[in-house]
Design a protein around this motif. Structure first.
Motif, PDB file in Angstrom:
ATOM      1  N   ALA A 278       0.897  -1.200   0.119  1.00  0.00           N
ATOM      2  CA  ALA A 278       0.016   0.043   0.116  1.00  0.00           C
ATOM      3  C   ALA A 278       0.963   1.343  -0.062  1.00  0.00           C
ATOM      4  O   ALA A 278       1.882   1.422   0.677  1.00  0.00           O
ATOM      5  N   SER A 279       0.250   2.337  -0.847  1.00  0.00           N
ATOM      6  CA  SER A 279       1.385   3.413  -0.783  1.00  0.00           C
ATOM      7  C   SER A 279       0.656   4.253   0.283  1.00  0.00           C
ATOM      8  O   SER A 279      -0.148   4.345   0.697  1.00  0.00           O
TER       9      SER A 279
ATOM     10  N   ASP B 294      -6.674   0.647   1.496  1.00  0.00           N
ATOM     11  CA  ASP B 294      -7.563   0.703   0.620  1.00  0.00           C
ATOM     12  C   ASP B 294      -8.928   0.058   0.803  1.00  0.00           C
ATOM     13  O   ASP B 294      -8.533  -1.236   1.765  1.00  0.00           O
ATOM     14  N   ILE B 295      -9.819  -0.167   0.416  1.00  0.00           N
ATOM     15  CA  ILE B 295     -10.994  -1.055   0.530  1.00  0.00           C
ATOM     16  C   ILE B 295     -10.654  -2.542   0.054  1.00  0.00           C
ATOM     17  O   ILE B 295     -10.888  -3.362   0.851  1.00  0.00           O
ATOM     18  N   GLU B 296      -9.805  -2.742  -0.971  1.00  0.00           N
ATOM     19  CA  GLU B 296      -9.539  -4.124  -1.350  1.00  0.00           C
ATOM     20  C   GLU B 296      -8.673  -4.585  -0.621  1.00  0.00           C
ATOM     21  O   GLU B 296      -8.693  -5.943  -0.083  1.00  0.00           O
ATOM     22  N   LEU B 297      -7.825  -3.848   0.193  1.00  0.00           N
ATOM     23  CA  LEU B 297      -6.711  -4.422   1.138  1.00  0.00           C
ATOM     24  C   LEU B 297      -7.658  -4.883   2.303  1.00  0.00           C
ATOM     25  O   LEU B 297      -7.221  -5.994   2.890  1.00  0.00           O
TER      26      LEU B 297
ATOM     27  N   ALA C 101      -9.842  -9.443   5.769  1.00  0.00           N
ATOM     28  CA  ALA C 101     -10.873 -10.226   6.468  1.00  0.00           C
ATOM     29  C   ALA C 101     -11.025 -11.436   5.765  1.00  0.00           C
ATOM     30  O   ALA C 101     -11.384 -12.360   6.656  1.00  0.00           O
ATOM     31  N   ASP C 102     -10.521 -11.819   4.514  1.00  0.00           N
ATOM     32  CA  ASP C 102     -10.680 -13.038   3.983  1.00  0.00           C
ATOM     33  C   ASP C 102      -9.649 -14.231   4.837  1.00  0.00           C
ATOM     34  O   ASP C 102      -9.867 -15.158   5.085  1.00  0.00           O
TER      35      ASP C 102
END
Length: 512
Positions: free
Chosen positions: A17-18, A23-26, A31-32
């Motif tokens: 991540a920058s 972000d949401i994808e991270l 969570a997965d």
């Protein structure tokens, strides 16, 4: 380990991540990962439980396997079970059935023992309410002394005399082992402890021993010095009561087993009408006579000066005692190993409830001509409970009603007689526990399930005492009656003389 993997994964992903902004994808990836780790943990726990179950089944199969020689099976079955499993020539693993039965029985006795211990609060409330307000603090202090001193005496001496079996055979008068908890667990050279069932039995029987001393405190309330009463409590819980227990529940000479065999049936006192209540009641009577009445108790102008000062405390204490009595009587099954034992405990609970209710109603009606006597009403309930304590496991529910009713009548007549004889018993301890205790021991024979006055059920509960041919024993009822009459006689003589030998010297020494 799972948490470490999760943190490592989070660090790896975060590195992509920058500027440290996730972000949401991270967030979704994290969570997965969390769900994956939780699923793996649940899967591992499930597999472990399955392995434990399979191991227990394998132990059962191995113990009873036809592939084993008969000698091997006998040897394995003869080894004592251990929580550590199979140790060659030393112990074997508990079978799944033994493990379940043991766990249920432990929980059952711990729960019932706690209920019996809670009865101390009931005794304290009843005694405090029956006496004058100025003596409440003294009453409560003696109840605390009963429990605390009684506990140390039961641990140090009482249990050993009553139940402690050493290397020698069980003695007829009293035993001489397991003092101070010695032998409750075994320790090997590596410091590994192997527990036994003795601890749970000690706990359950301790609650009974404390109740016996507390009964005496009610009979001598309001006029005994603390030092003298403490001395009597020590003797009662470390000598007088344990000897009575050993003669009976401890498989002593009254038990009728193969060691002493006074007759084929032995005594029957399921939960202690004679062993506990009559023991305490006789001690209370002796104490009341030796100490003498309270100053002015039987003066013509006494009036209401000695009336109970708090009916709410008496009623509260009675309900607490009634509640605790389910542990007292139902717990005396001593296990919860199968459905038959559970059904017997339910029969005991029903009989206990019916006898308490009929005892209270009987006394209430006997006093209704003069006034609403709430104190006697409560004692009538307790009289019914004491009366059903011995026969609760071998009589029908209709018999329990009659037992409670007769117990209420006996209580009331004895209470009137005690006052006529000018014996000052502030809480009617002897009338409730002594007289109704003796009645309960007799009722256990008179109302037994056995056919007529010939067959006898007794300790067998739903079944009958059998002869060598497997048939219901003829003449067993008479044998049981003789044994129970002996129990009453020897409890009265032993407790009466022993209590007198303590109270009289204390009175002469000015400690009462």
């Amino acid at each position: 380990m799972a948490k470490r993997l999760l943190l490592l994964a989070a660090w790896a992903v975060a590195g992509t991540a920058s500027d440290g902004n996730i972000d949401i994808e991270l967030r979704e990836r994290l969570a997965d990962l969390e769900r994956l780790v939780r699923n793996q943990q649940e899967l591992i726990q499930g597999q472990q439980q399955k392995l434990q179950t399979q191991e227990s089944r394998l132990n059962d199969m191995e113990l009873h396997s036809p592939m084993r020689s008969a000698a091997e099976r006998r040897l394995a079955a003869a080894l004592p079970p251990s929580i550590y499993g199979d140790v060659p020539n030393i112990s074997r693993a508990y079978t799944s059935e033994e493990s379940l039965q043991g766990a249920l029985s432990h929980v059952w006795l711990l729960l019932c023992g706690a209920l019996v211990m809670f009865m101390q609060a009931g005794f304290a409330m009843v005694e405090a309410g029956c006496c004058r307000a100025k003596n409440v603090q003294n009453i409560l202090m003696k109840n605390l002394v009963d429990v605390c001193i009684g506990t140390m005496c039961w641990w140090s001496l009482g249990w050993g005399l009553a139940y402690g079996i050493g290397e020698d055979e069980n003695n007829s008068f009293a035993n001489d082992a397991q003092f101070f908890g010695h032998g409750f667990t075994e320790v090997d050279e590596n410091g590994k402890f192997t527990p036994s069932n003795t601890m749970v039995n000690w706990f359950f029987q301790w609650a009974f021993s404390s109740a016996t001393a507390t009964i005496v405190s009610g009979g001598v309330a309001e006029r005994v010095q603390f030092t003298g009463y403490a001395i009597f409590t020590v003797v009662m819980t470390s000598w007088i009561y344990p000897v009575v227990v050993h003669w009976t529940w401890g498989y002593g000479w009254l038990s009728g087993d193969t060691d002493y065999h006074i007759n084929p049936t032995g005594f029957l006192d399921f939960a202690g009408s004679g062993i506990v209540h009559m023991c305490g009641g006789v001690g209370a009577l002796v104490g009341s006579v030796v100490v003498g009445p309270r100053n002015g108790r039987f003066d013509a102008d006494a009036g209401e000066a000695f009336a109970p000062h708090s009916l709410p405390l008496i009623v509260l204490g009675t309900f607490i005692l009634w509640f605790g009595w389910y542990g007292f009587n139902c717990g005396s099954t001593l296990s919860m190993k199968d459905i038959a034992t559970g059904m017997l405990a339910a029969q005991v609970a029903m009989n206990t409830t019916l006898a308490a209710a009929t005892g209270g109603i009987t006394v209430f009606l006997m006093n209704l001509r003069w006034k609403y006597d709430i104190g006697s009403f409560c004692n009538g309930i307790l009289a019914g409970l004491v009366s059903i304590t011995a026969p609760c496991g071998n009589v029908a529910c209709g018999s329990a009603v009659l037992i409670g009713m007769y117990g209420g009548v006996l209580y009331q007549l004895t209470s009137w007689l005690m006052k006529r004889l000018r014996i000052d018993d502030p809480v009617d301890a002897f009338a409730v526990h002594g007289m109704c205790g003796a009645w309960g021991v007799l009722a256990a024979v008179f109302f037994d399930w056995g056919l007529g006055f010939d067959k006898f059920h007794g300790w067998k509960g739903f079944d009958c005492v059998k002869d060598d041919g497997g048939q219901c024993m003829s003449g067993a009822w008479k044998e049981a009656l003789s044994a129970n009459l002996l129990e009453i006689l020897f409890v009265v003589v032993w407790v009466g003389l022993s209590s007198a030998c303590i109270f009289l010297p204390l009175r002469l020494a000015g400690l009462l």
